[in-house]
Design a protein around this motif. Structure first.
Motif, PDB file in Angstrom:
ATOM      1  N   LYS A 123      -9.675   3.969  -0.213  1.00 17.36           N
ATOM      2  CA  LYS A 123      -8.835   4.359   0.917  1.00 17.36           C
ATOM      3  C   LYS A 123      -7.666   3.389   1.005  1.00 17.36           C
ATOM      4  CE  LYS A 123     -12.413   6.781   3.504  1.00 17.36           C
ATOM      5  NZ  LYS A 123     -13.219   6.868   4.743  1.00 17.36           N
ATOM      6  N   ASP A 124      -6.462   3.943   1.039  1.00 17.35           N
ATOM      7  CA  ASP A 124      -5.232   3.140   1.012  1.00 17.35           C
ATOM      8  C   ASP A 124      -5.207   2.211  -0.194  1.00 17.35           C
ATOM      9  OD1 ASP A 124      -4.260   4.319   3.319  1.00 17.35           O
ATOM     10  OD2 ASP A 124      -5.236   2.864   4.631  1.00 17.35           O
ATOM     11  N   ASP A 168     -18.532   3.753   1.579  1.00 14.90           N
ATOM     12  CA  ASP A 168     -18.533   5.195   1.308  1.00 14.90           C
ATOM     13  C   ASP A 168     -19.012   5.537  -0.097  1.00 14.90           C
ATOM     14  OD1 ASP A 168     -17.431   6.020   3.841  1.00 14.90           O
ATOM     15  OD2 ASP A 168     -15.527   5.175   3.191  1.00 14.90           O
ATOM     16  N   THR A 170       0.830  -1.201   0.000  1.00 16.50           N
ATOM     17  CA  THR A 170       0.000   0.000   0.000  1.00 16.50           C
ATOM     18  C   THR A 170       0.869   1.257   0.000  1.00 16.50           C
ATOM     19  OG1 THR A 170      -1.774  -1.135   1.177  1.00 16.50           O
ATOM     20  CG2 THR A 170      -1.764   1.269   1.280  1.00 16.50           C
ATOM     21  N   PRO A 201     -10.843  14.441   0.368  1.00 17.07           N
ATOM     22  CA  PRO A 201      -9.871  13.504  -0.212  1.00 17.07           C
ATOM     23  C   PRO A 201      -8.605  14.244  -0.644  1.00 17.07           C
ATOM     24  CG  PRO A 201     -11.575  14.001  -1.807  1.00 17.07           C
ATOM     25  CD  PRO A 201     -11.999  14.657  -0.512  1.00 17.07           C
ATOM     26  N   GLU A 258     -11.393   9.901  -4.435  1.00 15.19           N
ATOM     27  CA  GLU A 258     -12.797   9.788  -4.847  1.00 15.19           C
ATOM     28  C   GLU A 258     -12.898   9.987  -6.354  1.00 15.19           C
ATOM     29  OE1 GLU A 258     -14.721  11.211  -0.594  1.00 15.19           O
ATOM     30  OE2 GLU A 258     -15.201  12.378  -2.394  1.00 15.19           O
ATOM     31  N   SER A 276      -4.040   8.898   0.129  1.00  7.88           N
ATOM     32  CA  SER A 276      -4.638   7.817   0.927  1.00  7.88           C
ATOM     33  C   SER A 276      -6.152   7.745   0.730  1.00  7.88           C
ATOM     34  CB  SER A 276      -4.327   8.028   2.414  1.00  7.88           C
ATOM     35  OG  SER A 276      -2.939   8.085   2.619  1.00  7.88           O
ATOM     36  N   HIS A 277      -6.754   8.879   0.410  1.00  2.98           N
ATOM     37  CA  HIS A 277      -8.212   8.964   0.226  1.00  2.98           C
ATOM     38  C   HIS A 277      -8.463   9.535  -1.175  1.00  2.98           C
ATOM     39  CE1 HIS A 277     -12.268  10.811   1.825  1.00  2.98           C
ATOM     40  NE2 HIS A 277     -12.420  10.093   0.717  1.00  2.98           N
ATOM     41  N   VAL A 288     -15.145   5.474  -3.636  1.00  2.00           N
ATOM     42  CA  VAL A 288     -14.093   5.936  -2.729  1.00  2.00           C
ATOM     43  C   VAL A 288     -13.065   4.823  -2.531  1.00  2.00           C
ATOM     44  CG1 VAL A 288     -13.589   6.809  -0.413  1.00  2.00           C
ATOM     45  CG2 VAL A 288     -15.743   7.432  -1.556  1.00  2.00           C
ATOM     46  N   SER A 314     -13.459   1.353  -0.722  1.00  2.00           N
ATOM     47  CA  SER A 314     -14.173   1.509   0.545  1.00  2.00           C
ATOM     48  C   SER A 314     -15.661   1.594   0.208  1.00  2.00           C
ATOM     49  CB  SER A 314     -13.690   2.764   1.279  1.00  2.00           C
ATOM     50  OG  SER A 314     -14.404   2.941   2.484  1.00  2.00           O
TER      51      SER A 314
END
Length: 601
Positions: free
Chosen positions: A414-415, A422, A373, A459, A394, A391-392, A412, A419
């Protein structure tokens, strides 16, 4: 603690090549480096603080003493640095991960010398070849020698007086043809030593000259009608040519050349080494280097070259490298090939180092998935010129059917992973007709207006599925909200996978195999999937509502009630009159029943 007076310390450092050493307050050696000009190199640590990375600034903050050693040339500094790092292993120097003991092929110093492999070098006058980083390659060479040259394997003291005294008897090795029986004078010392000389040439990579000699012997034997000797040497020739065909990689005129290449990331570097003699690779190894101070590829390659040349006792005057090195030595030539066989050799080394890097990183990431990651996010930050790790992320996508049922979807990550909790849909409220730009503007505005109202984190990266038009619409909304400078926004055009930045008319093209592009494509495809699924559901519901609303006596409100309760027209058709009576009145029930009966298949 008193600050270190580096200016006074620098006054004692000369403008000469050498090795410098940094010590901390406890008198511990913390770093060793080399320089063409000691004063300039040491001074650069203290005069450019803003340009130093975090680890180097920590190192500089701990320095309390500087010592140095002057040498005659830059190459001498190169070698001395390598030796001192190995001996002291300072905390802030890179760590070479290579603690193996490699084997050698030895020609023993004794009458009728034996040829075998060993991991221990003894200074007894014997001749050693190696070391061999590839044990498989070493055994291949030994098998060639055994198949081509019958040599003794016993450890008997085969001195001439002992042989003359008839102290020995031939063994099973002689009976099965693996030895010519020098212990019983069946093979002369002259003939045996001729074989040893040919073996030395093979081990030095000069197999071509051995093949020429063997061919000459065959021709002479045939001319003298000595067909038995010709047949024996013909078998030897076949073995030698078979081995040569597997080991030769370029024209045999390329001899005594070293080849090195490097592949690195933020934490590790991997360096491959090839030793070429007469077009054959006779040595190869790849080592791993753990970075300590964000060292450059040039610095790491220089250190690795010293390590390889010392380990393999290389005397090559030419080293093939992937880029220019700032090392000057009249006895050493660095070549960066552009074409031809030397370029092919460099590409072979690069293939090896890339394969080794991929395998090693895969091993590390299996043990610790967070490493993968971190690596992917760091690479994305570098490729997309971001100021922070993404990391975030969209991603937005629009869907409509001939201008009807427009929807927008957001996914979305994340890492670098989806996700799904979301993910969000948007039913477009303010747009009439097919207008992708207005739809994107509405979706982006609604998304981040709510994000700000709920005090949720923004984000680091927003991806807009579309070209410059959709990207411009998204930026309009972000500017209305006053957050256009707080996030990075890019648009991805489907046709050529072009990436657009706001205000930049020239697209960014990433390598088609890069992990950054793969993550962006995954986001785009996931947004499209999520959006089209919602769009189809809405479209289907809209089509069904239209069908129900066309039934006389069934209006929009009744159609909505029926679909909310039964979920589909199929279930409405299958429902009993009692089940339908819960939702609609008797007149509507009669109308609906008659309609379905008329349109029954």
């Amino acid at each position: 603690m008193a600050a270190f007076d580096y200016k006074t310390a620098l006054n004692d450092v000369p403008h000469r090549p050498g090795v410098y050493q940094y010590w901390d307050a406890e008198g511990v050696l913390i770093y060793i480096g080399k320089a063409k000009d000691l004063r300039n190199r040491v001074g650069s640590y203290f005069n450019s603080d803003n340009q130093l990375n975090g680890k180097t600034r920590v190192l500089v903050s701990k320095i309390r003493k500087i010592t140095f050693t002057i040498v005659d040339t830059e190459i001498d500094a190169w070698l001395l640095e390598n030796s001192l790092i190995k001996r002291h292993q300072p905390r802030y120097n890179i760590m070479l991960k290579d603690d193996k003991t490699y084997p050698w092929i030895i020609i023993k110093k004794e009458p009728f010398p034996r040829v075998f492999w060993t991991r221990k070098m003894v200074k007894d006058g014997s001749t050693y070849f190696g070391p061999y980083a590839s044990v498989g390659m070493m055994h291949t060479i030994l098998d060639l020698i055994k198949e081509t040259y019958p040599l003794r394997t016993c450890n008997l003291p085969l001195t001439i007086p002992n042989i003359e005294a008839d102290k020995f008897k031939v063994c099973l090795e002689y009976q099965i043809g693996n030895c010519k029986g020098p212990c019983q004078k069946y093979q002369s010392l002259e003939d045996y030593e001729k074989n040893i000389e040919e073996i030395k040439q093979i081990l030095n990579g000069k197999i071509g000259s051995v093949i020429r000699d063997v061919k000459q012997i065959i021709n002479t034997a045939v001319a003298e009608l000595n067909f038995e000797t010709a047949h024996q040497y013909q078998k030897k020739l076949l073995v030698l040519e078979k081995y040569q065909s597997k080991s030769t990689v370029v024209n045999s005129s390329i001899t005594n050349v070293d080849v090195v290449s490097i592949a690195s990331d933020e934490r590790y570097a991997f360096v491959n080494y090839l030793k070429i003699m007469n077009g054959s690779i006779i040595q190869t190894q790849t080592i791993e280097i753990k970075k300590r101070l964000d060292e450059t590829d040039e610095e790491l390659l220089s250190i690795a070259i010293t390590e390889f040349r010392t380990k393999f006792n290389s005397t090559s005057k030419e080293i093939i490298v992937p880029f220019e090195l700032s090392i000057t030595d009249p006895n050493l030539k660095f070549t960066v090939p552009k074409l031809g066989e030397k370029k092919s050799l460099l590409e072979l080394s690069q293939k090896n180092v890339m394969f080794f890097k991929r395998e090693k990183l895969n091993q590390y990431e299996k043990v610790n998935p967070d490493l993968r990651t971190e690596r992917i996010l760091t690479q994305m930050q570098k490729d997309l010129r971001l100021t922070q790790l993404p990391s975030h992320i969209e991603c937005f996508d629009n869907s409509n059917f001939q201008g009807k049922y427009p929807v927008s979807a957001i996914v979305v990550f994340k890492d670098a992973k989806p996700s799904k909790k979301d993910y969000r849909h948007f039913n477009v409220k303010t747009v009439e007709g097919p207008n992708d730009f207005a739809t994107m503007e509405e979706a982006v505005y609604r998304r981040y207006k709510r994000t700000l109202e709920e005090n949720q984190p923004l984000p680091q990266l927003i991806i807009i599925d579309g070209g410059k038009g959709q990207l411009s619409s998204a930026m309009t909304s972000l500017k209305k909200l006053g957050i256009e400078n707080r996030v990075t926004v890019i648009g991805i055009a489907k046709r050529l996978e072009e990436l657009y930045y706001p205000g930049d008319s020239f697209p960014l093209y990433l390598d088609k195999k890069s992990e950054t592009l793969k993550v962006i494509q995954q986001l785009r495809d996931e947004a499209h999937r999520f959006g089209i699924t919602f769009h189809r559901k809405k479209r289907d519901q809209g089509t069904l509502k239209t069908e129900l609303e066309n039934i006389p006596g069934i209006g929009k409100t009744t159609a909505d009630k029926l679909l909310r309760h039964f979920k589909s027209v199929k279930r409405i058709k299958e429902a009993t009159e009692a089940e339908l009576a819960v939702i609609i009145n008797k007149t509507q029930l009669k109308t609906l029943t008659e309609y379905f009966n008329e349109h029954a298949e």
